[in-house]
Design an enzyme around this catalytic site. Structure first.
Site, PDB file in Angstrom:
ATOM      1  N   SER A 276       4.405   2.754   7.805  1.00  0.00           N
ATOM      2  CA  SER A 276       4.005   1.670   6.912  1.00  0.00           C
ATOM      3  C   SER A 276       5.207   1.099   6.166  1.00  0.00           C
ATOM      4  O   SER A 276       6.087   1.839   5.720  1.00  0.00           O
ATOM      5  CB  SER A 276       2.986   2.181   5.901  1.00  0.00           C
ATOM      6  OG  SER A 276       1.749   2.435   6.519  1.00  0.00           O
TER       7      SER A 276
ATOM      8  N   HIS B  55       0.806  -1.219   0.000  1.00  0.00           N
ATOM      9  CA  HIS B  55       0.000   0.000   0.000  1.00  0.00           C
ATOM     10  C   HIS B  55       0.841   1.272   0.000  1.00  0.00           C
ATOM     11  O   HIS B  55       0.309   2.369  -0.161  1.00  0.00           O
ATOM     12  CB  HIS B  55      -0.980   0.002   1.189  1.00  0.00           C
ATOM     13  CG  HIS B  55      -0.371   0.339   2.504  1.00  0.00           C
ATOM     14  ND1 HIS B  55      -0.083  -0.603   3.483  1.00  0.00           N
ATOM     15  CD2 HIS B  55       0.000   1.532   3.040  1.00  0.00           C
ATOM     16  CE1 HIS B  55       0.428  -0.010   4.534  1.00  0.00           C
ATOM     17  NE2 HIS B  55       0.488   1.283   4.300  1.00  0.00           N
TER      18      HIS B  55
ATOM     19  N   ASP C 235      -0.214  -7.491   1.439  1.00  0.00           N
ATOM     20  CA  ASP C 235       0.341  -6.137   1.500  1.00  0.00           C
ATOM     21  C   ASP C 235       1.869  -6.190   1.433  1.00  0.00           C
ATOM     22  O   ASP C 235       2.568  -5.898   2.401  1.00  0.00           O
ATOM     23  CB  ASP C 235      -0.127  -5.455   2.791  1.00  0.00           C
ATOM     24  CG  ASP C 235       0.147  -3.961   2.800  1.00  0.00           C
ATOM     25  OD1 ASP C 235       0.531  -3.425   1.742  1.00  0.00           O
ATOM     26  OD2 ASP C 235      -0.039  -3.338   3.866  1.00  0.00           O
TER      27      ASP C 235
END
Length: 521
Positions: free
Chosen positions: A256, A116, A159
């Site tokens: 992230s 992502h 992911d």
């Protein structure tokens, strides 16, 4: 460090002072159970729709653990609830990906991050300051092909993203790769270290200095009961949770893709969460071990921990000194209360003895880990040796016995045993393997133009193996036996069968004296 950890998207919440007594209480009636001691150290190897296997293991209760024993290593324990790192050489695998994501180095040409995080032009390496690391371009992005699938079980499933760099990294103290974990590393209660430059509080500013936080892996049952979006029964087998039910410590926005590491292995990457350190919730991480085959297919060059190629099945009666250390490495019994392995294998809680099947031997708890005090002093793998003190004295039999350590001339032919990969990019062997390797002149190995060879090898090492017989991924710490005595333990190499492998020379006088000092052997 992460709200809904996808860069800018964060689900706004208000955090009640007493979350168990608010309007959310009905929705949280199935909220996480209080940890029982026997919930910890279960292997988290099943998918999120099935019960988790609980093997027979000596358990450690992490319920009150907050990493206080590492206070001096990390600094003051305050990402959210984390600390500024003292030096980049503690986390040399961490990279900044663009301006708002992290990632982990897995080889000179490859970095792994979150799917992502999207496609960005560069990474930065080698500095704890977000804008001061060396900038390296991204040649090509490989986002997992199922990340964009229209019918996924969860919006954040798969992911993962691999970054092929435009030029090879130059490894030094502040720039190093991290090994990819195996599924056996995913143990509930294991404490992972998460690093990043993300927000230090929800909706707060990014940190200019790299921060670290330590959080335990949480059982899937507890995490599935979190009453927030993207949790409630929806997590997949490619995810795991970590954190504390009371909040206080977590990843946040900007973290992230950042690595979650334990015992020098990459277990996961920051994926998403609800708020940052929200009471009653946990951070969710992509489970890297679940996509090892995809990583290998894309990169075709990962180097992991060592094991056996070109070998044959062997019974445990033929090598009764062989142990499985923590289901990750090998080791050797040198006494009823002592085993020996490599320092880089880390601190695991048990050994398995008495079986040629990798996961079948009875477990014996390790209560003492003694790493050589000069480990890594001149070379990353110099003095790569560790003594394991056992909780109880072993009863020797034809399948469990020690081996004498070689003193003096140990010969030039070695029998090496282990459960590691029979081929590069393979997987662990179920049945114990053994191979004979011949010693190679150290000058030949010094001439190998690879980072950890190339005239850096020391007298505490010796070289052995060839293109058809070698140690390979999965069994560092396994013994190299000559004339019925232990001469060395498998330490490191480049791939499998590419160049001779390197072994720690147990008979070297400095190592031999150190062993004798602590064990009397």
């Amino acid at each position: 460090m992460t709200g809904l950890k996808i860069g800018l998207l964060v689900i706004p919440i208000s955090v009640p002072e007493a979350p168990h007594k608010t309007a959310l209480s009905e929705a949280t009636s199935q909220r996480e159970k209080v940890y029982r001691k026997d919930e910890f150290n279960k292997l988290d190897i099943e998918n999120y729709e099935e019960p988790t296997e609980m093997p027979n293991i000596d358990n450690y209760d992490y319920s009150n653990y907050r990493g206080d024993d590492l206070h001096g290593y990390l600094g003051d324990d305050k990402i959210v609830g984390g600390v500024e790192v003292e030096s980049m050489n503690l986390y040399p695998y961490h990279v900044a990906y663009g301006s708002n994501c992290g990632g982990a180095i897995i080889s000179k040409k490859w970095v792994i991050t979150a799917g992502h995080c999207g496609k960005k032009a560069y990474i930065r390496v080698g500095s704890k300051y977000i804008n001061q690391g060396r900038r390296v371009g991204v040649k090509k992005n490989y986002i997992h092909p199922l990340w964009s699938a229209k019918k996924k079980d969860h919006p954040f499933d798969y992911d993962y993203q691999l970054l092929e760099l435009s030029e090879p990294l130059k490894f030094d103290d502040n720039v190093q790769p991290i090994k990819i974990a195996h599924i056996e590393d995913m143990t509930i209660g294991k404490v992972v270290t998460v690093t990043g430059w993300g927000n230090t509080e929800e909706n707060g500013p990014y940190s200019n200095v790299l921060r670290a936080v330590r959080v335990p892996i949480i059982s899937k049952e507890n995490c599935q009961h979190v009453p927030f979006p993207y949790f409630r029964g929806a997590l997949t087998q490619r995810m795991f949770c970590a954190g504390y039910s009371e909040g206080k410590k977590d990843a946040c926005q900007g973290d992230s893709g950042g690595p979650a590491v334990a015992y020098d292995r990459l277990l996961g990457m920051v994926s998403f969460g609800y708020g940052c350190a929200t009471p009653g919730s946990f951070g969710v991480y992509s489970k890297v071990a679940k996509v090892r085959s995809w990583i290998s297919e894309v990169t075709a060059q990962l180097n992991f921990v060592r094991s056996i190629i070109g070998g044959h099945d062997v019974t445990i009666d033929q090598v009764p000194y062989q142990v499985n250390y923590g289901d990750i490495c090998g080791g050797v019994l040198i006494h009823k209360k002592w085993a020996i392995t490599t320092a880089h294998c880390g601190a695991h809680k048990f050994i398995r003895v008495g079986s040629r099947r990798r996961l079948r031997g009875p477990r014996v708890r390790v209560v003492k880990h003694l790493v050589h005090p000069r480990y890594g002093i001149k070379h990353k793998y110099d003095y790569d040796v560790q003594l394991l003190g056992l909780m109880r004295r072993l009863f020797f039999s034809k399948s469990v016995s020690d081996i004498e350590i070689c003193d003096g001339d140990c010969g030039e032919e070695f029998l090496v045993s282990g459960w590691g990969y029979p081929v590069e990019k393979g997987d662990y062997a179920d049945i114990l393997q053994q191979v004979q390797v011949n010693q190679v002149a150290i000058d030949r190995c010094q001439a190998v133009k690879e980072f950890w060879y190339n005239n850096t090898l020391t007298s505490r090492m010796f070289c052995a193996g060839d293109e058809v017989r070698d140690a390979c991924q999965g069994d560092s710490g396994g013994g190299a036996v000559s004339r019925g005595m232990l001469a060395g333990i498998s330490s490191f190499g480049i791939g499998c069968g590419r160049v001779p492998g390197i072994y720690t020379n147990i008979s070297h006088h400095e190592i031999r004296t150190w062993i004798r000092r602590y064990t009397g052997i």
